[in-house]
Design a protein around this motif. Sequence first.
Motif, short mmCIF file in Angstrom:
data_model
loop_
_atom_site.label_atom_id
_atom_site.label_comp_id
_atom_site.label_asym_id
_atom_site.label_seq_id
_atom_site.Cartn_x
_atom_site.Cartn_y
_atom_site.Cartn_z
N PHE A 91 9.07 -33.64 31.72
CA PHE A 91 8.57 -32.78 30.65
C PHE A 91 9.42 -32.99 29.40
O PHE A 91 10.63 -33.26 29.49
N LYS A 92 8.81 -32.84 28.24
CA LYS A 92 9.60 -32.73 27.03
C LYS A 92 10.43 -31.44 27.12
O LYS A 92 10.11 -30.58 27.95
N PRO A 93 11.50 -31.32 26.36
CA PRO A 93 12.36 -30.14 26.53
C PRO A 93 11.60 -28.81 26.49
O PRO A 93 11.94 -27.88 27.22
N TRP A 94 10.57 -28.75 25.64
CA TRP A 94 9.76 -27.53 25.52
C TRP A 94 8.55 -27.55 26.45
O TRP A 94 7.78 -26.61 26.51
N GLY A 95 8.38 -28.64 27.20
CA GLY A 95 7.11 -28.87 27.88
C GLY A 95 6.88 -28.08 29.13
O GLY A 95 5.74 -27.92 29.57
N ARG A 162 7.51 -26.63 19.47
CA ARG A 162 7.02 -28.01 19.66
C ARG A 162 7.12 -28.80 18.36
O ARG A 162 7.55 -29.96 18.36
N HIS A 163 6.75 -28.18 17.26
CA HIS A 163 6.79 -28.89 15.98
C HIS A 163 8.22 -29.27 15.61
O HIS A 163 8.50 -30.42 15.23
N THR A 164 9.12 -28.32 15.69
CA THR A 164 10.51 -28.62 15.33
C THR A 164 11.18 -29.50 16.38
O THR A 164 12.00 -30.35 16.04
N GLY A 165 10.79 -29.31 17.64
CA GLY A 165 11.34 -30.16 18.69
C GLY A 165 10.95 -31.62 18.52
O GLY A 165 11.75 -32.53 18.78
N MET A 166 9.73 -31.86 18.07
CA MET A 166 9.29 -33.24 17.83
C MET A 166 10.09 -33.88 16.70
O MET A 166 10.36 -35.08 16.73
N LEU A 168 13.24 -33.22 16.12
CA LEU A 168 14.51 -33.57 16.76
C LEU A 168 14.34 -34.83 17.61
O LEU A 168 15.23 -35.69 17.64
N GLU A 169 13.19 -34.94 18.28
CA GLU A 169 12.94 -36.12 19.12
C GLU A 169 12.88 -37.38 18.28
O GLU A 169 13.53 -38.38 18.59
N THR A 170 12.09 -37.37 17.21
CA THR A 170 11.91 -38.58 16.41
C THR A 170 13.16 -38.95 15.62
O THR A 170 13.38 -40.12 15.32
N SER A 171 13.98 -37.95 15.30
CA SER A 171 15.21 -38.22 14.54
C SER A 171 16.41 -38.43 15.45
O SER A 171 17.52 -38.67 14.96
N HIS A 172 16.19 -38.34 16.77
CA HIS A 172 17.29 -38.44 17.74
C HIS A 172 18.37 -37.39 17.49
O HIS A 172 19.56 -37.64 17.66
N GLY A 173 17.92 -36.22 17.06
CA GLY A 173 18.83 -35.08 16.95
C GLY A 173 19.68 -35.02 15.72
O GLY A 173 20.60 -34.19 15.66
N PRO A 203 18.20 -24.81 19.49
CA PRO A 203 17.88 -26.11 18.88
C PRO A 203 19.13 -26.95 18.62
O PRO A 203 19.06 -28.19 18.67
N LYS A 204 20.24 -26.32 18.35
CA LYS A 204 21.47 -27.08 18.15
C LYS A 204 21.86 -27.83 19.41
O LYS A 204 22.28 -28.99 19.36
N ARG A 205 21.70 -27.17 20.55
CA ARG A 205 22.01 -27.82 21.83
C ARG A 205 21.03 -28.96 22.10
O ARG A 205 21.41 -30.03 22.58
N VAL A 206 19.74 -28.73 21.82
CA VAL A 206 18.74 -29.78 22.01
C VAL A 206 19.08 -30.99 21.14
O VAL A 206 18.98 -32.14 21.58
N ALA A 207 19.49 -30.73 19.91
CA ALA A 207 19.86 -31.82 19.01
C ALA A 207 21.03 -32.62 19.58
O ALA A 207 21.03 -33.86 19.54
N ARG A 208 22.01 -31.93 20.13
CA ARG A 208 23.16 -32.62 20.74
C ARG A 208 22.72 -33.52 21.89
O ARG A 208 23.20 -34.65 22.04
N ILE A 209 21.79 -33.03 22.70
CA ILE A 209 21.34 -33.80 23.85
C ILE A 209 20.54 -35.02 23.40
O ILE A 209 20.72 -36.12 23.93
N TYR A 210 19.65 -34.84 22.42
CA TYR A 210 18.91 -35.99 21.90
C TYR A 210 19.86 -37.02 21.30
O TYR A 210 19.69 -38.24 21.47
N ARG A 211 20.85 -36.54 20.56
CA ARG A 211 21.80 -37.45 19.93
C ARG A 211 22.56 -38.26 20.97
O ARG A 211 22.72 -39.48 20.84
#
Length: 280
Positions: A91-95, A162-166, A168-173, A203-211
Motif C-alpha cells: 500500500f502507499k503510506p496512506w493507502g 493523498r494529494h499531499t502524500g503524492m 512527497l512521493e514524487t519529490s522523494h520527501g 507528514p514530516k515523518r513520511v518525508a523522512r522515510i521517502y527521503r
Amino acid sequence: MEYVTRVPAPPLDRFIDDLYCLTGVPRHRRMNVPPMPSAHLFVNLGGPVRLWDSDPSVPPAVLTDGWFMGVWTRRFLFEYPTPVRLVGVHFKPWGIAPFAGLPASELRNRWVPVDAVWHRSVDRIREQVGAVASATGTLRVLEAELRSRLAEAPSRGLDLVRHTGMRLETSHGVVPVGALADAAGVSGNHLAAQFTSHVGVTPKRVARIYRFAQLIVSVDALGPVDWSQVALTAGYFDQAHFSKEFKDFTGHTPTEYLALRRRFPAERGFPPDSGPMPAE
C-alpha cells in the motif's frame, strides 16, 4: 525466488503501489527491513513467518495465516520459511486507510492478524488465492478482494492526505511540509492530524522515510560511493544528522552497510527496491 508483481487497475492504484506473489527458496532467510514508504498486507500460503521488532521491549511473533502491517518508523526483522509462498500488497503510506476501517495510527509499527481487521476472512481469502495455480491468476483474485473492500466514500481528510502524500512521493520527501500545508490551504497542525489519522505518522515523518528510501535505492554498492554527495543529493544538509538517521534506520553505519551490500548484493528485480538486506 520468483517475484511476480501487478499494478492494480484504477481506482486501486491511487492507494496501492503493487500486488505481488513470492515463491521459492530464499537466498537469505532472515532479512533486516528499514522504514520504507509502505503499509502492507500479507497472505501466507506457506510455513510460519517469524518477525522481530528492533525495539527489544516488543516480543517477537510467529505468523501463519495473514497479517497487516502499517507504516514503520523503525526497522524490523523477518525470517522466511523454506520454501516461501506468499501473496502481498504494498500500500502507499496512506493507502491502507480506506481498506482497514480503523485509524492507521493503530497499525503504526505493528503487525496485526488479518482477522483482527477483516473479521473471519483470512481462511476464505487463503482458500481463494491458494486454489489458483498461476501467480497472475492469484494476483487477480487478490485484486478483486481488495476492490470489494475499498470504501465507496473516502473518509474525511483522505483526499488531502493523498494529494499531499503524492507530492512527497514524487519529490522523494524534499518538499517542505510547511509548503505542502500552504499549497493545500490548511494549517500545519491540521495536516499533521490528518496524516496521523490516515497514515499513522506525521507528514514530516513520511518525508523522512521517502527521503531515506530514495537514498538507499540510489546507492550502487558495486562502485565507489561518496556518502557526502549521496546524502546531499537526497536532501540531507547535516552530515551528523544523516549518519544518525542511517544508523537508526538500518542498524548499520554507512560504511558497514556498504560492506554488507558488497558481500550480499541485492538480487536484480527482487526485491523491487534495495531496502531489505540480509541480517547477519
